[in-house]
Design a protein around this motif. Structure first.
Motif, PDB file in Angstrom:
ATOM      1  N   UNK A   1      20.316  22.990  22.540  1.00  0.00           N
ATOM      2  CA  UNK A   1      21.582  22.927  23.270  1.00  0.00           C
ATOM      3  C   UNK A   1      22.071  24.341  23.568  1.00  0.00           C
ATOM      4  N   UNK A   2      22.558  24.552  24.774  1.00  0.00           N
ATOM      5  CA  UNK A   2      23.085  25.849  25.189  1.00  0.00           C
ATOM      6  C   UNK A   2      24.586  25.702  25.379  1.00  0.00           C
ATOM      7  N   UNK A   3      25.359  26.580  24.720  1.00  0.00           N
ATOM      8  CA  UNK A   3      26.818  26.493  24.783  1.00  0.00           C
ATOM      9  C   UNK A   3      27.412  27.859  25.093  1.00  0.00           C
ATOM     10  N   UNK A   4      28.396  27.866  25.984  1.00  0.00           N
ATOM     11  CA  UNK A   4      29.106  29.089  26.351  1.00  0.00           C
ATOM     12  C   UNK A   4      30.593  28.794  26.252  1.00  0.00           C
ATOM     13  N   UNK A   5      31.298  29.621  25.485  1.00  0.00           N
ATOM     14  CA  UNK A   5      32.724  29.410  25.255  1.00  0.00           C
ATOM     15  C   UNK A   5      33.521  30.627  25.710  1.00  0.00           C
ATOM     16  N   UNK A   6      34.448  30.410  26.622  1.00  0.00           N
ATOM     17  CA  UNK A   6      35.433  31.420  27.016  1.00  0.00           C
ATOM     18  C   UNK A   6      34.782  32.776  27.298  1.00  0.00           C
ATOM     19  N   UNK A   7      33.741  32.762  28.121  1.00  0.00           N
ATOM     20  CA  UNK A   7      32.984  33.986  28.398  1.00  0.00           C
ATOM     21  C   UNK A   7      33.722  34.890  29.383  1.00  0.00           C
ATOM     22  N   UNK A   8      33.871  36.160  28.994  1.00  0.00           N
ATOM     23  CA  UNK A   8      34.472  37.192  29.843  1.00  0.00           C
ATOM     24  C   UNK A   8      33.492  38.353  29.954  1.00  0.00           C
ATOM     25  N   UNK A   9      33.317  38.856  31.157  1.00  0.00           N
ATOM     26  CA  UNK A   9      32.468  40.029  31.355  1.00  0.00           C
ATOM     27  C   UNK A   9      32.946  40.776  32.587  1.00  0.00           C
ATOM     28  N   UNK A  10      33.069  42.095  32.443  1.00  0.00           N
ATOM     29  CA  UNK A  10      33.431  42.913  33.591  1.00  0.00           C
ATOM     30  C   UNK A  10      32.587  44.179  33.588  1.00  0.00           C
ATOM     31  N   UNK A  11      32.375  44.713  34.771  1.00  0.00           N
ATOM     32  CA  UNK A  11      31.685  45.978  34.956  1.00  0.00           C
ATOM     33  C   UNK A  11      32.685  46.946  35.579  1.00  0.00           C
ATOM     34  N   UNK A  12      33.228  47.827  34.765  1.00  0.00           N
ATOM     35  CA  UNK A  12      34.290  48.685  35.254  1.00  0.00           C
ATOM     36  C   UNK A  12      35.502  47.847  35.616  1.00  0.00           C
ATOM     37  N   UNK A  13      35.946  47.964  36.866  1.00  0.00           N
ATOM     38  CA  UNK A  13      37.098  47.181  37.317  1.00  0.00           C
ATOM     39  C   UNK A  13      36.692  45.854  37.950  1.00  0.00           C
ATOM     40  N   UNK A  14      35.386  45.589  38.033  1.00  0.00           N
ATOM     41  CA  UNK A  14      34.905  44.364  38.675  1.00  0.00           C
ATOM     42  C   UNK A  14      34.651  43.275  37.641  1.00  0.00           C
ATOM     43  N   UNK A  15      35.224  42.105  37.883  1.00  0.00           N
ATOM     44  CA  UNK A  15      35.092  40.979  36.954  1.00  0.00           C
ATOM     45  C   UNK A  15      33.890  40.125  37.343  1.00  0.00           C
ATOM     46  N   UNK A  16      32.974  39.929  36.388  1.00  0.00           N
ATOM     47  CA  UNK A  16      31.806  39.077  36.620  1.00  0.00           C
ATOM     48  C   UNK A  16      32.015  37.671  36.090  1.00  0.00           C
ATOM     49  N   UNK A  17      32.691  37.545  34.940  1.00  0.00           N
ATOM     50  CA  UNK A  17      32.967  36.240  34.347  1.00  0.00           C
ATOM     51  C   UNK A  17      34.395  36.243  33.819  1.00  0.00           C
ATOM     52  N   UNK A  18      35.095  35.136  34.024  1.00  0.00           N
ATOM     53  CA  UNK A  18      36.481  35.028  33.577  1.00  0.00           C
ATOM     54  C   UNK A  18      36.698  33.652  32.947  1.00  0.00           C
ATOM     55  N   UNK A  19      36.741  33.618  31.618  1.00  0.00           N
ATOM     56  CA  UNK A  19      37.049  32.398  30.856  1.00  0.00           C
ATOM     57  C   UNK A  19      36.125  31.236  31.221  1.00  0.00           C
ATOM     58  N   UNK A  20      34.816  31.480  31.215  1.00  0.00           N
ATOM     59  CA  UNK A  20      33.840  30.455  31.593  1.00  0.00           C
ATOM     60  C   UNK A  20      33.403  29.659  30.370  1.00  0.00           C
ATOM     61  N   UNK A  21      33.482  28.340  30.475  1.00  0.00           N
ATOM     62  CA  UNK A  21      32.966  27.409  29.466  1.00  0.00           C
ATOM     63  C   UNK A  21      31.856  26.576  30.097  1.00  0.00           C
TER      64      UNK A  21
END
Length: 308
Positions: free
Chosen positions: A1-21
């Motif tokens: 099973x693969x689970x992702x909870x509240x994933x956030x990721x940014x590169x500098x000022x650029x947002x790649x992921x914002x609260x992804x479940x």
């Protein structure tokens, strides 16, 4: 099973992921779709530990993938078909993966045959087409008979026979209990093989739908008229929704017979009148159009702190 909870990721000022479940369940094909730059590859790489999340958690069978005791038995990944050494032979890449996991050498021939690479086993990777490199990518992913699979755009470069083969392989893996997480821009294929669809846009998850439980696709009536605006004004009091696309009206909440009756009684000229049904592509385009504007550079909320 693969689970992702509240994933956030940014590169500098650029947002790649914002609260992804997201979760990919055993026995299912879970698809992630979205425009280029939506964050799909970042999400998959975070599961593999190739990207470090600023906040949130990515787990494979309940633990971070880098802590897996037998990585290729736990998760097989086909992320980048250009990652192989161009001077190596096909069989050498598969052997390296086999030896690294302490697997039987008999798996080499088995997985090459399974992925249609038996006849090109001694060919140098630089001489392979994109479709053949995709097959090699998948061969390495499958070498450990993993309980989970992550495939990023695996249909790119495949011909019609290859796409048909891939569809069968994905379905067979899921039916055997594997959790399959896949991304692709070929929505018609995902519609046929996926059990659940997640739509990612600008790093946000804007929709999740279980295809298996969705039932019949919603239907609508398409009517083409020389005066679509006047006809729309007339139909809007009878239908639940009337959308205009050029000279065509998409009418929901009315049958073809009901639309035809209104048209006839009010002496409207129409060129065509037919029932249609929504597809994954039409739903996807509608979701993107309806999604609230989001600035991928400036977050609306403060960046979460990295957990200690």
């Amino acid at each position: 099973m693969i689970e992702i909870f509240d994933a956030h990721k940014r590169y500098g000022s650029s947002v790649a992921l914002a609260a992804v479940d997201l979760s990919a369940e055993p026995g299912q094909v879970t698809a992630v779709i979205g425009p280029n730059g939506a964050g799909k590859s970042t999400l998959f790489r975070a599961v593999l530990g190739l990207e470090i999340l600023d906040a949130g958690t990515a787990l494979v069978d309940g633990r971070p993938y880098e802590r897996a005791r037998a990585p290729l038995r736990t998760l097989g990944a086909a992320i980048d078909p250009s990652a192989f050494h161009p001077g190596r032979r096909v069989v050498d890449e598969v052997r390296i993966a086999t030896v690294s996991q302490g697997l039987s050498s008999r798996r080499v021939d088995a997985v090459l045959d399974e992925t249609g690479l038996g006849l090109v086993r001694r060919r140098r990777i630089r001489a392979l087409s994109l479709g053949m490199r995709q097959r090699l990518n998948l061969a390495v992913a499958l070498i450990g008979r993993p309980r989970n699979l992550i495939l990023d755009e695996p249909l790119n470069g495949l011909d019609v026979d290859g796409i048909h083969w891939m569809r069968g392989l994905l379905r067979e893996a899921a039916d055997g209990g594997c959790a399959v997480l896949i991304s692709s821009h070929i929505l018609s294929e995902l519609e046929r093989v996926a059990d659940r669809i997640h739509v990612l846009a600008s790093g946000r998850m804007i929709s999740s739908a279980d295809i298996a439980s969705a039932g019949e696709p919603s239907r609508h009536v398409v009517v083409v008229s020389d005066d679509p605006e006047a006809l729309r004004a007339l139909l809007i009091s009878h239908a639940t929704d009337v959308a205009r696309e050029g000279r065509a009206l998409l009418v929901r909440g009315m049958t073809v017979r009901a639309v035809a009756d209104v048209v006839f009684r009010n002496r409207f000229f129409v060129e065509s009148l037919a029932e249609s049904r929504d597809s994954l592509e039409s739903d996807y385009l509608r979701l993107l159009a309806e999604a609230a504007p989001f600035d991928p550079v400036l977050r609306e909320s403060p960046r979460p702190e990295r957990p200690s």
